[in-house]
Design an enzyme around this catalytic site. Structure first.
Site, PDB file in Angstrom:
ATOM      1  N   TYR A  61       0.809  -1.216   0.000  1.00 30.84           N
ATOM      2  CA  TYR A  61       0.000   0.000   0.000  1.00 30.84           C
ATOM      3  C   TYR A  61       0.851   1.279   0.000  1.00 30.84           C
ATOM      4  CZ  TYR A  61      -4.650  -1.998   0.281  1.00 30.84           C
ATOM      5  OH  TYR A  61      -5.830  -2.622  -0.032  1.00 30.84           O
ATOM      6  N   TYR A 243      -7.567 -11.452  13.683  1.00 30.38           N
ATOM      7  CA  TYR A 243      -7.241 -10.115  13.190  1.00 30.38           C
ATOM      8  C   TYR A 243      -7.793  -9.028  14.119  1.00 30.38           C
ATOM      9  CZ  TYR A 243      -5.322  -6.614  10.295  1.00 30.38           C
ATOM     10  OH  TYR A 243      -4.542  -5.557   9.888  1.00 30.38           O
TER      11      TYR A 243
HETATM   12  P1  NAD Z   1       4.087  -4.502   2.904  1.00 34.49           P
HETATM   13  O1  NAD Z   1       4.786  -5.625   3.572  1.00 34.49           O
HETATM   14  O2  NAD Z   1       3.854  -4.597   1.440  1.00 34.49           O
HETATM   15  O3  NAD Z   1       4.900  -3.115   3.136  1.00 34.49           O
HETATM   16  C1  NAD Z   1       5.593  -2.824   4.291  1.00 34.49           C
HETATM   17  C2  NAD Z   1       6.502  -1.626   4.066  1.00 34.49           C
HETATM   18  O4  NAD Z   1       7.101  -1.290   5.319  1.00 34.49           O
HETATM   19  C3  NAD Z   1       7.653  -1.863   3.096  1.00 34.49           C
HETATM   20  O5  NAD Z   1       7.904  -0.696   2.352  1.00 34.49           O
HETATM   21  C4  NAD Z   1       8.845  -2.123   4.038  1.00 34.49           C
HETATM   22  O6  NAD Z   1      10.117  -1.805   3.475  1.00 34.49           O
HETATM   23  C5  NAD Z   1       8.496  -1.147   5.138  1.00 34.49           C
HETATM   24  N1  NAD Z   1       9.146  -1.439   6.421  1.00 34.49           N
HETATM   25  C6  NAD Z   1       9.031  -2.523   7.208  1.00 34.49           C
HETATM   26  N2  NAD Z   1       9.782  -2.371   8.325  1.00 34.49           N
HETATM   27  C7  NAD Z   1      10.361  -1.156   8.232  1.00 34.49           C
HETATM   28  C8  NAD Z   1      11.246  -0.418   9.063  1.00 34.49           C
HETATM   29  N3  NAD Z   1      11.672  -0.885  10.229  1.00 34.49           N
HETATM   30  N4  NAD Z   1      11.665   0.792   8.623  1.00 34.49           N
HETATM   31  C9  NAD Z   1      11.261   1.296   7.430  1.00 34.49           C
HETATM   32  N5  NAD Z   1      10.406   0.645   6.621  1.00 34.49           N
HETATM   33  C10 NAD Z   1       9.974  -0.567   7.022  1.00 34.49           C
HETATM   34  O7  NAD Z   1       2.757  -4.289   3.726  1.00 34.49           O
HETATM   35  P2  NAD Z   1       1.280  -3.728   3.394  1.00 34.49           P
HETATM   36  O8  NAD Z   1       0.360  -4.875   3.365  1.00 34.49           O
HETATM   37  O9  NAD Z   1       1.299  -2.761   2.275  1.00 34.49           O
HETATM   38  O10 NAD Z   1       0.989  -2.981   4.769  1.00 34.49           O
HETATM   39  C11 NAD Z   1       1.060  -1.590   4.949  1.00 34.49           C
HETATM   40  C12 NAD Z   1      -0.052  -1.153   5.893  1.00 34.49           C
HETATM   41  O11 NAD Z   1      -1.310  -1.425   5.274  1.00 34.49           O
HETATM   42  C13 NAD Z   1      -0.069  -1.912   7.230  1.00 34.49           C
HETATM   43  O12 NAD Z   1      -0.426  -1.024   8.260  1.00 34.49           O
HETATM   44  C14 NAD Z   1      -1.181  -2.930   7.031  1.00 34.49           C
HETATM   45  O13 NAD Z   1      -1.768  -3.354   8.235  1.00 34.49           O
HETATM   46  C15 NAD Z   1      -2.141  -2.108   6.187  1.00 34.49           C
HETATM   47  N6  NAD Z   1      -3.174  -2.883   5.469  1.00 34.49           N
HETATM   48  C16 NAD Z   1      -2.834  -3.940   4.679  1.00 34.49           C
HETATM   49  C17 NAD Z   1      -3.836  -4.672   4.050  1.00 34.49           C
HETATM   50  C18 NAD Z   1      -3.525  -5.857   3.163  1.00 34.49           C
HETATM   51  O14 NAD Z   1      -4.435  -6.618   2.825  1.00 34.49           O
HETATM   52  N7  NAD Z   1      -2.279  -6.028   2.750  1.00 34.49           N
HETATM   53  C19 NAD Z   1      -5.183  -4.305   4.196  1.00 34.49           C
HETATM   54  C20 NAD Z   1      -5.495  -3.190   4.959  1.00 34.49           C
HETATM   55  C21 NAD Z   1      -4.468  -2.491   5.600  1.00 34.49           C
END
Ligand code: NAD
Length: 401
Positions: A61, A243
């Site tokens: 995201y 969750y």
């Molecule tokens: P993702 O794993 O694709 O992305 C995670 C990002 O965080 C990456 O850019 C990674 O490099 C970065 N990251 C991780 N640890 C880090 C650190 N210590 N320092 C700097 N950067 C760091 O995850 P995602 O699914 O896109 O999740 C992002 C947000 O969206 C989360 O809060 C998640 O709960 C939320 N979300 C996800 C979904 C889904 O279905 N994937 C749905 C709703 C909400």
């Protein structure tokens, strides 16, 4: 310059390598769509994003948010993320290659794009970002908080907190997919201890988001009317034990509480806002790691696909920035959250998924669910099975921005 044929190497829900060209094609496709749809965004001069900080901007995201505002609005962006560079014949992580591709396209299109690869939870990275913003970007009018991490070293105590995906109070048993064997199995997850709950809140809750936004505000780096948004998920009741009512859900409640505090602060100081946006379930490295959720997503993709209402990660973020946040105030739910998961949560969609849930098993997985879509989506995350890539050709893996 190592060139090598890169074949996918996966271990369960994690893939340990990535294909640079596949990642580049993924990014290029998102960029094209943002350019196309951004033209129709109903933004006003006040809501047009000009300078954005994207925390967690290399995958999922966060990457989709970054591309939407950069190519939709010509925003200048700073991405902060934690990715592994290439080393010898070991490939980099997907987020690294995504950023290499994003950087090249930004240069092509004369868009300012800066990157910090490091631990966003640390004071050092926060300081580096503040200096870079002051020097090259200020003032920031959008902060996206999209970190998903298994751990956080707390900058004040030095303690390492590990997040867990566990129920609270009682063990939880349900169906799940074993991604390495494609079998529908039953999983029982023991309840979290108090310490595990606290640790998960420390990693995935709102404290670090608050630290970032308060720091930027205190340093005078936020534009009048600046907005910040962090992402959350709610999903159907069948996943709630692991969750919404589990450890990660506690962290998301903490994130919502942080949103309320930050909103009050930003309103008072700069006429700005802080919101949590509840997004749809999509395949990302973070979501694939949650028990039960990949099986739910497989059914969801099938049901939403048939109704032609499904959106991928990038489409969700285009809708968030080009429509929902285009006006002065977005529509909010009773808990003052933005809902981008409205199509997922529609009653007809949820009823159909709930009806399929008791039926799905290893034998009918490919016929009654969209598991193929999930699996391909998972491989795509790492640049594999992406259209337009000839995987038999050697690829340059030592790429840097
Ligand atoms: P993702 O794993 O694709 O992305 C995670 C990002 O965080 C990456 O850019 C990674 O490099 C970065 N990251 C991780 N640890 C880090 C650190 N210590 N320092 C700097 N950067 C760091 O995850 P995602 O699914 O896109 O999740 C992002 C947000 O969206 C989360 O809060 C998640 O709960 C939320 N979300 C996800 C979904 C889904 O279905 N994937 C749905 C709703 C909400």
């Amino acid at each position: 310059m190592p060139e090598q044929v890169v074949n996918m190497r996966a271990r369960g829900f994690i893939c340990i390598n990535a294909h640079p060209q596949g990642c580049a094609n993924n990014v290029a496709r998102q960029v094209d769509a943002a350019q196309r749809e951004g033209r129709h965004a109903k933004i006003t001069p006040e809501t047009r994003v000009k300078n954005a900080l994207i925390l967690g901007g290399s995958t999922g995201y966060g990457l989709a948010s970054r591309i939407a505002v950069a190519w939709g609005f010509q925003a200048r962006t700073l991405g902060v993320f934690f990715e592994r560079p290439p080393e010898d014949d070991r490939t980099a992580t997907a987020g690294w290659y995504n950023t290499v591709a994003l950087d090249r396209l930004a240069k092509r299109d004369k868009l300012f794009a800066a990157h910090i690869n490091g631990d966003a939870f640390s004071d050092e990275v926060k300081r580096e970002a503040v200096e870079l913003i002051r020097r090259e970007m200020a003032p920031i009018d959008l902060v996206v908080y999209s970190l998903a991490s298994p751990r956080r070293v707390h900058p004040r105590t030095g303690e390492t907190h590990n997040s867990v995906l566990k129920p609270i109070g009682a063990a939880y048993t349900n169906k799940t997919i074993d991604l390495s064997t494609r079998k529908v199995t039953e999983v029982t997850i023991a309840p979290a201890s108090e310490k595990e709950i606290e640790d998960t809140v420390a990693v995935m809750g709102g404290e670090d988001w608050e630290m970032w936004v308060r720091l930027l505000e205190a340093e005078g780096l936020l534009a009048p009317g600046a907005r910040t948004v962090a992402y959350s998920y709610i999903g159907p009741s069948l996943t709630w034990p692991v969750y919404r009512d589990g450890t990660i859900g506690r962290a998301k409640v903490d994130l919502e509480n942080a949103a309320a505090r930050l909103d009050a602060l930003l309103q008072k100081k700069i006429g700005g806002h802080a919101w949590v946006a509840v997004n749809k379930a999509v395949v990302t490295q973070a979501s694939a790691a949650i028990p039960v959720v990949p099986l739910y997503m497989s059914l969801l993709f099938r049901v939403m696909g048939e109704k032609k209402t499904d959106e991928d990660t990038a489409a969700q973020m285009r809708r968030l920035f080009f429509e929902i946040l285009a006006g002065k105030m977005p529509a909010l739910d009773e808990a003052r959250r933005i809902r981008v998961d409205d199509r997922e949560m529609r009653e007809d969609v949820q009823n159909e998924v709930a009806a399929l849930w008791p039926q799905v098993n290893t034998e009918n997985l490919s016929t009654i669910s969209g598991y193929a879509t999930f699996e391909r989506g998972f491989r795509n995350l790492f640049g594999f099975e992406v259209d337009g890539v000839d995987y038999s050709l050697p690829a340059e893996t030592d790429l840097r921005w």
